[in-house]
Design a protein around this motif. Structure first.
Motif, PDB file in Angstrom:
ATOM      1  N   GLU A  65       0.972  -1.251   0.251  1.00  0.00           N
ATOM      2  CA  GLU A  65      -0.240  -0.406   0.311  1.00  0.00           C
ATOM      3  C   GLU A  65       0.685   1.318  -0.318  1.00  0.00           C
ATOM      4  OE1 GLU A  65      -2.371  -2.483   2.712  1.00  0.00           O
ATOM      5  OE2 GLU A  65      -0.817  -1.873   2.715  1.00  0.00           O
ATOM      6  N   THR A  66       1.685   1.317   0.815  1.00  0.00           N
ATOM      7  CA  THR A  66       2.484   2.143   0.893  1.00  0.00           C
ATOM      8  C   THR A  66       4.213   2.586   0.208  1.00  0.00           C
ATOM      9  OG1 THR A  66       4.534   1.762   2.447  1.00  0.00           O
ATOM     10  CG2 THR A  66       2.546   2.582   3.312  1.00  0.00           C
ATOM     11  N   ALA A  67       3.634   1.527  -0.592  1.00  0.00           N
ATOM     12  CA  ALA A  67       4.361   1.642  -2.458  1.00  0.00           C
ATOM     13  C   ALA A  67       3.528   1.557  -3.564  1.00  0.00           C
ATOM     14  CB  ALA A  67       5.190   0.463  -2.530  1.00  0.00           C
ATOM     15  N   TRP A  68       2.580   2.054  -3.631  1.00  0.00           N
ATOM     16  CA  TRP A  68       1.989   2.506  -4.599  1.00  0.00           C
ATOM     17  C   TRP A  68       1.724   4.018  -5.369  1.00  0.00           C
ATOM     18  CZ3 TRP A  68      -0.547  -1.461  -7.363  1.00  0.00           C
ATOM     19  CH2 TRP A  68      -1.349  -0.984  -8.069  1.00  0.00           C
ATOM     20  N   PRO A  69       0.892   4.567  -6.044  1.00  0.00           N
ATOM     21  CA  PRO A  69       1.630   3.376  -7.323  1.00  0.00           C
ATOM     22  C   PRO A  69       3.011   2.188  -7.608  1.00  0.00           C
ATOM     23  CG  PRO A  69       1.612   5.527  -8.181  1.00  0.00           C
ATOM     24  CD  PRO A  69       1.442   5.505  -6.290  1.00  0.00           C
ATOM     25  N   LYS A  70       3.115   1.118  -7.773  1.00  0.00           N
ATOM     26  CA  LYS A  70       3.841   0.127  -7.826  1.00  0.00           C
ATOM     27  C   LYS A  70       5.029   0.786  -8.313  1.00  0.00           C
ATOM     28  CE  LYS A  70       5.163  -4.483  -8.234  1.00  0.00           C
ATOM     29  NZ  LYS A  70       4.869  -5.063  -8.678  1.00  0.00           N
ATOM     30  N   PRO A  71       6.255   0.813  -7.809  1.00  0.00           N
ATOM     31  CA  PRO A  71       7.479   2.167  -8.402  1.00  0.00           C
ATOM     32  C   PRO A  71       7.665   0.777  -9.534  1.00  0.00           C
ATOM     33  CG  PRO A  71       8.316   0.943  -6.379  1.00  0.00           C
ATOM     34  CD  PRO A  71       6.889   0.640  -6.542  1.00  0.00           C
ATOM     35  N   ASP A  72       8.153   0.889 -10.893  1.00  0.00           N
ATOM     36  CA  ASP A  72       9.800   0.199 -11.678  1.00  0.00           C
ATOM     37  C   ASP A  72      11.128  -0.549 -10.573  1.00  0.00           C
ATOM     38  OD1 ASP A  72      12.261   1.486 -12.146  1.00  0.00           O
ATOM     39  OD2 ASP A  72      10.756   2.831 -12.751  1.00  0.00           O
ATOM     40  N   TRP A  73      11.389  -1.318 -10.636  1.00  0.00           N
ATOM     41  CA  TRP A  73      12.551  -2.085 -10.171  1.00  0.00           C
ATOM     42  C   TRP A  73      13.471  -1.409  -9.287  1.00  0.00           C
ATOM     43  CZ3 TRP A  73      12.677  -5.712  -6.166  1.00  0.00           C
ATOM     44  CH2 TRP A  73      15.037  -6.149  -6.724  1.00  0.00           C
ATOM     45  N   PRO A  74      14.309  -0.327 -10.831  1.00  0.00           N
ATOM     46  CA  PRO A  74      15.193  -0.112 -10.058  1.00  0.00           C
ATOM     47  C   PRO A  74      15.406   1.412  -9.422  1.00  0.00           C
ATOM     48  CG  PRO A  74      15.523  -0.900 -12.496  1.00  0.00           C
ATOM     49  CD  PRO A  74      13.676  -1.225 -12.066  1.00  0.00           C
ATOM     50  N   THR A  75      14.038   1.903  -9.354  1.00  0.00           N
ATOM     51  CA  THR A  75      14.154   3.221  -8.636  1.00  0.00           C
ATOM     52  C   THR A  75      13.097   2.550  -6.843  1.00  0.00           C
ATOM     53  OG1 THR A  75      12.236   3.904 -10.263  1.00  0.00           O
ATOM     54  CG2 THR A  75      11.527   4.890  -7.961  1.00  0.00           C
ATOM     55  N   LEU A  76      12.365   0.927  -6.975  1.00  0.00           N
ATOM     56  CA  LEU A  76      12.361   0.896  -5.741  1.00  0.00           C
ATOM     57  C   LEU A  76      13.961   0.277  -5.393  1.00  0.00           C
ATOM     58  CD1 LEU A  76      10.184  -0.437  -3.679  1.00  0.00           C
ATOM     59  CD2 LEU A  76      11.086  -2.865  -5.308  1.00  0.00           C
ATOM     60  N   VAL A  77      14.585  -0.504  -5.663  1.00  0.00           N
ATOM     61  CA  VAL A  77      15.704  -0.483  -5.643  1.00  0.00           C
ATOM     62  C   VAL A  77      16.415   0.550  -4.604  1.00  0.00           C
ATOM     63  CG1 VAL A  77      17.792  -1.795  -5.337  1.00  0.00           C
ATOM     64  CG2 VAL A  77      15.633  -2.084  -6.173  1.00  0.00           C
ATOM     65  N   THR A  78      16.649   1.346  -5.895  1.00  0.00           N
ATOM     66  CA  THR A  78      17.075   2.788  -5.500  1.00  0.00           C
ATOM     67  C   THR A  78      16.938   3.374  -4.105  1.00  0.00           C
ATOM     68  OG1 THR A  78      18.171   3.352  -7.581  1.00  0.00           O
ATOM     69  CG2 THR A  78      18.253   5.371  -5.815  1.00  0.00           C
ATOM     70  N   GLU A  79      15.586   3.345  -4.065  1.00  0.00           N
ATOM     71  CA  GLU A  79      14.815   4.095  -2.840  1.00  0.00           C
ATOM     72  C   GLU A  79      14.645   3.430  -1.724  1.00  0.00           C
ATOM     73  OE1 GLU A  79      10.811   4.855  -3.578  1.00  0.00           O
ATOM     74  OE2 GLU A  79      11.656   6.992  -5.428  1.00  0.00           O
ATOM     75  N   ALA A  80      14.726   2.206  -1.751  1.00  0.00           N
ATOM     76  CA  ALA A  80      15.217   1.582  -0.399  1.00  0.00           C
ATOM     77  C   ALA A  80      17.084   1.611  -0.015  1.00  0.00           C
ATOM     78  CB  ALA A  80      15.174   0.108  -0.765  1.00  0.00           C
ATOM     79  N   VAL A  81      17.389   1.359  -0.568  1.00  0.00           N
ATOM     80  CA  VAL A  81      18.907   1.357  -0.539  1.00  0.00           C
ATOM     81  C   VAL A  81      19.166   2.823  -0.246  1.00  0.00           C
ATOM     82  CG1 VAL A  81      21.296   1.931  -1.236  1.00  0.00           C
ATOM     83  CG2 VAL A  81      19.746   0.728  -2.019  1.00  0.00           C
ATOM     84  N   ALA A  82      19.054   4.208  -0.550  1.00  0.00           N
ATOM     85  CA  ALA A  82      18.460   5.664  -0.133  1.00  0.00           C
ATOM     86  C   ALA A  82      18.131   5.680   1.412  1.00  0.00           C
ATOM     87  CB  ALA A  82      17.474   6.681  -1.121  1.00  0.00           C
ATOM     88  N   GLU A  83      17.104   5.047   1.604  1.00  0.00           N
ATOM     89  CA  GLU A  83      16.854   4.759   3.088  1.00  0.00           C
ATOM     90  C   GLU A  83      17.416   4.211   4.018  1.00  0.00           C
ATOM     91  OE1 GLU A  83      14.005   5.795   5.932  1.00  0.00           O
ATOM     92  OE2 GLU A  83      14.291   6.635   3.940  1.00  0.00           O
ATOM     93  N   ALA A  84      18.310   2.809   3.483  1.00  0.00           N
ATOM     94  CA  ALA A  84      19.193   2.425   3.737  1.00  0.00           C
ATOM     95  C   ALA A  84      20.440   3.770   4.763  1.00  0.00           C
ATOM     96  CB  ALA A  84      19.577   0.849   3.482  1.00  0.00           C
ATOM     97  N   GLN A  85      20.942   4.043   3.807  1.00  0.00           N
ATOM     98  CA  GLN A  85      21.786   5.322   3.796  1.00  0.00           C
ATOM     99  C   GLN A  85      21.410   6.218   5.474  1.00  0.00           C
ATOM    100  OE1 GLN A  85      23.004   5.983  -0.280  1.00  0.00           O
ATOM    101  NE2 GLN A  85      25.057   3.386  -0.402  1.00  0.00           N
ATOM    102  N   ARG A  86      20.019   6.834   4.814  1.00  0.00           N
ATOM    103  CA  ARG A  86      19.744   7.962   5.639  1.00  0.00           C
ATOM    104  C   ARG A  86      19.617   6.829   7.208  1.00  0.00           C
ATOM    105  NH1 ARG A  86      15.250  10.444   7.655  1.00  0.00           N
ATOM    106  NH2 ARG A  86      14.529   7.983   7.630  1.00  0.00           N
ATOM    107  N   VAL A  87      19.459   6.111   7.390  1.00  0.00           N
ATOM    108  CA  VAL A  87      18.800   5.779   9.129  1.00  0.00           C
ATOM    109  C   VAL A  87      20.472   4.481   9.030  1.00  0.00           C
ATOM    110  CG1 VAL A  87      16.399   5.566   8.776  1.00  0.00           C
ATOM    111  CG2 VAL A  87      17.685   3.376   8.073  1.00  0.00           C
ATOM    112  N   THR A  88      21.304   4.890   8.280  1.00  0.00           N
ATOM    113  CA  THR A  88      22.646   4.377   8.790  1.00  0.00           C
ATOM    114  C   THR A  88      21.880   2.723   8.518  1.00  0.00           C
ATOM    115  OG1 THR A  88      23.353   5.417   9.627  1.00  0.00           O
ATOM    116  CG2 THR A  88      24.975   3.641  10.011  1.00  0.00           C
ATOM    117  N   ALA A  89      21.617   1.714   7.782  1.00  0.00           N
ATOM    118  CA  ALA A  89      20.470   0.488   8.462  1.00  0.00           C
ATOM    119  C   ALA A  89      22.055  -0.676   7.688  1.00  0.00           C
ATOM    120  CB  ALA A  89      20.144   0.103   7.368  1.00  0.00           C
ATOM    121  N   VAL A  90      21.562  -1.677   8.184  1.00  0.00           N
ATOM    122  CA  VAL A  90      22.765  -3.221   7.919  1.00  0.00           C
ATOM    123  C   VAL A  90      22.245  -3.867   6.946  1.00  0.00           C
ATOM    124  CG1 VAL A  90      24.061  -2.251  10.177  1.00  0.00           C
ATOM    125  CG2 VAL A  90      21.639  -4.086  10.044  1.00  0.00           C
TER     126      VAL A  90
END
Length: 257
Positions: A73-98
């Motif tokens: 639901e929160t990722a709707w409309p469904k993003p294209d695959w490269p965008t999804l991964v890019t945004e997930a990585v950006a969020e991971a870097q923002r919060v210093t995820a492991v």
């Protein structure tokens, strides 16, 4: 031994085998600062979890860990695959995820049945996740198994290029003639410290997983299950015959004697 910074881990299994539940439990353990999970030490830190499930089905599985979650639901409309991964990585870097978890490849990447079998298409799809691992993240990707199963990594649905790109391949499956909540986790890995087999059990009441036994080789899962069954059957004071042991364990004497 199962997920590591700079490594791509695949976990495959049939529908309702517990892949997502196990991945969420691992994510919760890592993101809430626990020292270990299923008998193995953890490095703790925030995590990013991209789920094909909706919020209503995820709510009862989530704990108090520091996890950033994207649902369908929160990722709707469904993003294209490269965008999804890019945004997930950006969020991971923002919060210093492991760690980043993607559940499942089939849902988010959107390859058709024929494209799934095409090595070039699969390599192109997996490339953003390989780059994410090279950025220092542990990447866990949940995939589906073939209907017919397979051995030594061949159970993963689609092109063999998917397994070839992974550093660690995990296969989650039911344990034959064992309690319904038990699962075997079999591994193929580039790392020698990855155990070949774990037998684990899920507690539906509190959502926890516990370790039944561990083996160095993938073929050890049956021995682990038989040993646990024998110990359980022999834990009572009354005498028990071999025939009664067979009945209690649901497996023939020739298998465990």
């Amino acid at each position: 031994g199962y997920v590591a910074r700079g490594a791509l881990t695949l976990i495959s299994g049939k529908p309702k085998s517990g892949k997502s539940t196990l991945a969420l439990a691992l994510t919760e353990a890592i993101s809430s600062g626990k020292d270990s999970f299923l008998g193995h030490e953890l490095e703790s830190g925030p995590a990013v979890f991209v789920s094909e499930e909706g919020g209503s089905t995820l709510a009862h599985k989530l704990g108090t860990g520091d996890v950033r979650i994207a649902t369908r639901e929160t990722a709707w409309p469904k993003p294209d695959w490269p965008t999804l991964v890019t945004e997930a990585v950006a969020e991971a870097q923002r919060v210093t995820a492991v760690m980043i978890v993607i559940d499942t490849l089939a849902h988010w990447v959107g390859l058709g049945p024929e494209a799934e079998k095409d090595a070039g298409a699969v390599q192109a799809a997996i490339a953003p996740l390989v780059e994410a691992s090279r950025a220092g993240l542990a990447v866990l990707l949940i995939v589906h198994s073939r209907k017919g199963g397979g051995e030594d990594g061949e159970a993963i649905r689609g092109s063999s290029a998917l397994a070839g790109a992974a550093d660690i391949i995990l296969e989650l499956d039911r344990v034959p003639r064992a309690p319904a909540r038990q699962r075997k986790l079999l591994a193929l890995s580039r790392y020698p410290q990855t155990p070949g087999a774990l037998v684990i059990e899920h507690d539906a009441g509190d959502g926890s997983w516990r370790l039944i036994g561990e083996g160095a080789d993938r073929g050890d899962a049956r021995d682990i299950t038989d040993r646990a069954g024998l110990l359980q059957a022999l834990s009572y004071e009354d005498e028990i015959t071999r025939a009664e042991l067979e009945q209690s364990m649901g497996s023939p004497e020739r298998q465990w004697h």
